[in-house]
Write an enzyme that holds these catalytic residues in place. Structure first.
Site, short mmCIF file in Angstrom:
data_model
loop_
_atom_site.label_atom_id
_atom_site.label_comp_id
_atom_site.label_asym_id
_atom_site.label_seq_id
_atom_site.Cartn_x
_atom_site.Cartn_y
_atom_site.Cartn_z
N ASN A 1 0.79 -1.22 0.03
CA ASN A 1 0.30 0.05 -0.10
C ASN A 1 0.87 1.23 -0.08
OD1 ASN A 1 -2.75 -1.22 0.20
ND2 ASN A 1 -2.00 -2.15 1.99
N SER B 1 5.54 10.93 7.53
CA SER B 1 5.00 10.81 9.06
C SER B 1 6.17 11.13 9.91
CB SER B 1 4.40 9.32 9.14
OG SER B 1 4.31 9.15 10.57
N TYR C 1 6.32 0.95 9.17
CA TYR C 1 5.47 1.89 8.69
C TYR C 1 6.57 3.00 8.39
CZ TYR C 1 2.37 5.85 9.01
OH TYR C 1 1.76 7.17 9.01
N LYS D 1 7.56 5.34 4.96
CA LYS D 1 7.14 6.66 4.68
C LYS D 1 8.55 7.26 4.12
CE LYS D 1 3.00 7.16 5.14
NZ LYS D 1 2.18 7.50 4.20
N1 LIG Z 1 -3.45 11.00 10.81
C1 LIG Z 1 -2.21 11.32 10.73
O1 LIG Z 1 -2.27 11.94 12.28
C2 LIG Z 1 -1.12 11.10 10.30
C3 LIG Z 1 -1.50 10.33 8.90
N2 LIG Z 1 -0.15 10.39 8.16
C4 LIG Z 1 -0.46 9.62 6.81
O2 LIG Z 1 -1.59 10.38 6.07
C5 LIG Z 1 -2.18 9.33 5.23
C6 LIG Z 1 -3.75 9.45 5.75
O3 LIG Z 1 -3.79 9.04 6.93
P1 LIG Z 1 -5.11 9.15 7.71
O4 LIG Z 1 -6.17 9.72 6.95
O5 LIG Z 1 -4.99 9.12 9.11
O6 LIG Z 1 -5.52 7.49 7.46
P2 LIG Z 1 -7.06 6.91 7.14
O7 LIG Z 1 -6.83 5.59 7.33
O8 LIG Z 1 -8.01 7.72 7.95
O9 LIG Z 1 -7.02 7.28 5.72
C7 LIG Z 1 -6.45 6.56 4.62
C8 LIG Z 1 -7.41 6.45 3.37
O10 LIG Z 1 -6.62 5.88 2.58
C9 LIG Z 1 -7.53 4.72 1.82
N3 LIG Z 1 -6.57 3.82 1.41
C10 LIG Z 1 -5.83 2.89 2.12
N4 LIG Z 1 -5.21 2.17 1.54
C11 LIG Z 1 -5.35 2.27 0.03
C12 LIG Z 1 -5.15 1.58 -1.31
N5 LIG Z 1 -4.22 0.88 -1.30
N6 LIG Z 1 -5.39 2.25 -2.15
C13 LIG Z 1 -6.42 3.18 -2.20
N7 LIG Z 1 -6.98 3.86 -0.95
C14 LIG Z 1 -6.32 3.32 -0.18
C15 LIG Z 1 -8.24 4.41 2.82
O11 LIG Z 1 -9.57 3.81 2.41
C16 LIG Z 1 -8.61 5.48 3.61
O12 LIG Z 1 -9.86 6.25 3.36
C17 LIG Z 1 -1.48 8.36 5.49
O13 LIG Z 1 -0.69 7.99 4.43
C18 LIG Z 1 -0.82 8.23 6.81
O14 LIG Z 1 0.28 7.47 6.73
C19 LIG Z 1 0.98 10.50 8.53
C20 LIG Z 1 0.99 10.94 9.89
C21 LIG Z 1 0.10 11.30 10.90
O1 LIG Z 2 1.88 8.52 11.13
C1 LIG Z 2 0.87 8.37 12.07
O2 LIG Z 2 1.10 9.10 13.17
C2 LIG Z 2 0.21 9.50 14.26
C3 LIG Z 2 0.96 9.95 15.50
O3 LIG Z 2 1.48 8.75 15.89
P1 LIG Z 2 1.42 8.30 17.33
O4 LIG Z 2 2.60 7.47 17.52
O5 LIG Z 2 1.49 9.48 18.31
O6 LIG Z 2 -0.04 7.49 17.47
C4 LIG Z 2 -0.81 8.46 14.07
O7 LIG Z 2 -1.88 8.81 15.09
C5 LIG Z 2 -1.56 8.14 12.81
O8 LIG Z 2 -2.21 7.16 12.78
C6 LIG Z 2 -0.05 7.58 11.84
O9 LIG Z 2 -0.68 7.26 10.61
#
Ligand SMILES: NC(=O)C1=CN([C@@H]2O[C@H](COP(=O)(O)OP(=O)(O)OC[C@H]3O[C@@H](n4cnc5c(N)ncnc54)[C@H](O)[C@@H]3O)[C@@H](O)[C@H]2O)C=CC1
Ligand SMILES: O=C1O[C@H](COP(=O)(O)O)[C@@H](O)[C@H](O)[C@H]1O
Length: 264
Positions: free
Chosen positions: A90, A115, A152, A156
């Site tokens: 992914n 990340s 993970y 990234k």
């Molecule tokens: N939420 C956070 O605090 C952080 C998020 N990130 C990065 O930001 C991005 C988004 O994270 P979130 O919105 O929190 O995650 P999330 O899980 O809420 O959203 C991810 C979306 O991507 C879609 N998805 C997953 N794999 C897929 C694939 N193979 N093909 C098409 N769609 C796919 C899922 O259906 C989902 O809607 C990720 O890449 C994550 O690693 C990085 C650091 C922190």
């Molecule tokens: O990359 C990500 O980081 C956030 C924050 O990390 P955490 O270790 O404080 O939980 C995480 O919430 C998020 O799911 C992940 O995609």
């Protein structure tokens, strides 16, 4: 940006934070492997603007990027405990597929959701928990090499390297945003590290807006709000992208309640 903007992972937490504030501003193309319910679509967007496809589906990606000017690439496995088989597919294969499609379609720029976990091993036993505190001056600024804290994080860091390669080889403008911890309305509750790397929803949307608008070559920036506690510098995001964050975890108590809340 006068061409459409492709948002991958549009149905997730980050995608929805972006769309809530930037919905009306761009002509969106939204990709997610899960169907997007009506309430997840910004006004003015129709089902025709949604592509339900896996990010590793290269023919579907070719169609998704056709005519697009910029991409915000969020799709992937966001779990810090994600197994290698999942991040390999992914996050790494998916991101390479995305960059390849972008280059072939003459996309101008890509913002990649990296990340904090790409640099997790800077948080050594001797530095923590002091580095999470306001009076500590340890800073990462994006010029350091990744030190992933888990597989993970390795995926990234690899996404960042893919961006570096596609910029150097094909001149595709790329910014990797090392996102901290996105939570809605308040910083993560009772979590020191989370207060130091909080990214509010409005700052998140604004930061990705700047990624679409600004001019850059290859950049690595940190995506956090303007927290008093911080060990990530946001200077590069400010200088290169024009990031101007509005939120600060210091305006909240440790339990996440706002300090200026009037008691009832
Ligand atoms: N939420 C956070 O605090 C952080 C998020 N990130 C990065 O930001 C991005 C988004 O994270 P979130 O919105 O929190 O995650 P999330 O899980 O809420 O959203 C991810 C979306 O991507 C879609 N998805 C997953 N794999 C897929 C694939 N193979 N093909 C098409 N769609 C796919 C899922 O259906 C989902 O809607 C990720 O890449 C994550 O690693 C990085 C650091 C922190
Ligand atoms: O990359 C990500 O980081 C956030 C924050 O990390 P955490 O270790 O404080 O939980 C995480 O919430 C998020 O799911 C992940 O995609």
């Amino acid at each position: 940006m006068d061409r459409p903007v492709l948002l991958t992972g549009a149905g997730g937490r980050v995608g929805q934070a972006v769309l809530r504030d930037l919905g009306p501003k761009y002509d969106w193309r939204l990709l997610d492997r899960e169907p997007l319910s009506r309430d997840k679509l910004p006004e003015g967007t129709s089902k025709d603007d949604v592509i339900v496809a896996d990010i590793t589906d290269r023919p579907a990606l070719r169609e998704a990027v056709s005519g697009v000017g910029a991409i915000i690439h969020l799709a992937g496995d966001p779990r810090k405990t994600a197994p290698w088989t999942s991040v390999l597919r992914n996050n790494i294969d998916g991101t390479q597929a995305l960059y390849e499609a972008a280059v072939n379609a003459d996309v101008e720029k890509v913002a990649f959701a990296s990340s904090n976990h790409a640099v997790g091993h800077f948080e050594t036993e001797t530095r923590t928990p002091e580095m999470y505190r306001e009076n500590d001056d340890f800073r990462l600024d994006g010029s350091e090499h990744p030190r992933p804290g888990n597989l993970y994080g390795v995926s990234k860091a690899t996404g960042e390297f893919l961006g570096r390669y596609y910029y150097d080889e094909y001149d595709l403008s790329t910014v990797a945003v090392r996102i901290g911890n996105l939570t809605k309305d308040h910083p993560p509750r009772n979590y020191e590290r989370g207060h130091a790397m909080w990214l509010s929803h409005r700052d998140c949307a604004h930061l990705f807006d700047r990624c679409i608008q600004a001019d850059y070559g290859f950049e690595v920036v940190y995506g956090i709000s303007d927290n008093d506690r911080k060990y990530y510098s946001i200077d590069r995001a400010k200088d290169v992208l024009g990031y101007n964050p509005q939120d600060n975890s210091a305006e909240y108590h440790f339990d996440g309640t706002p300090k200026d809340e009037v008691p009832q």
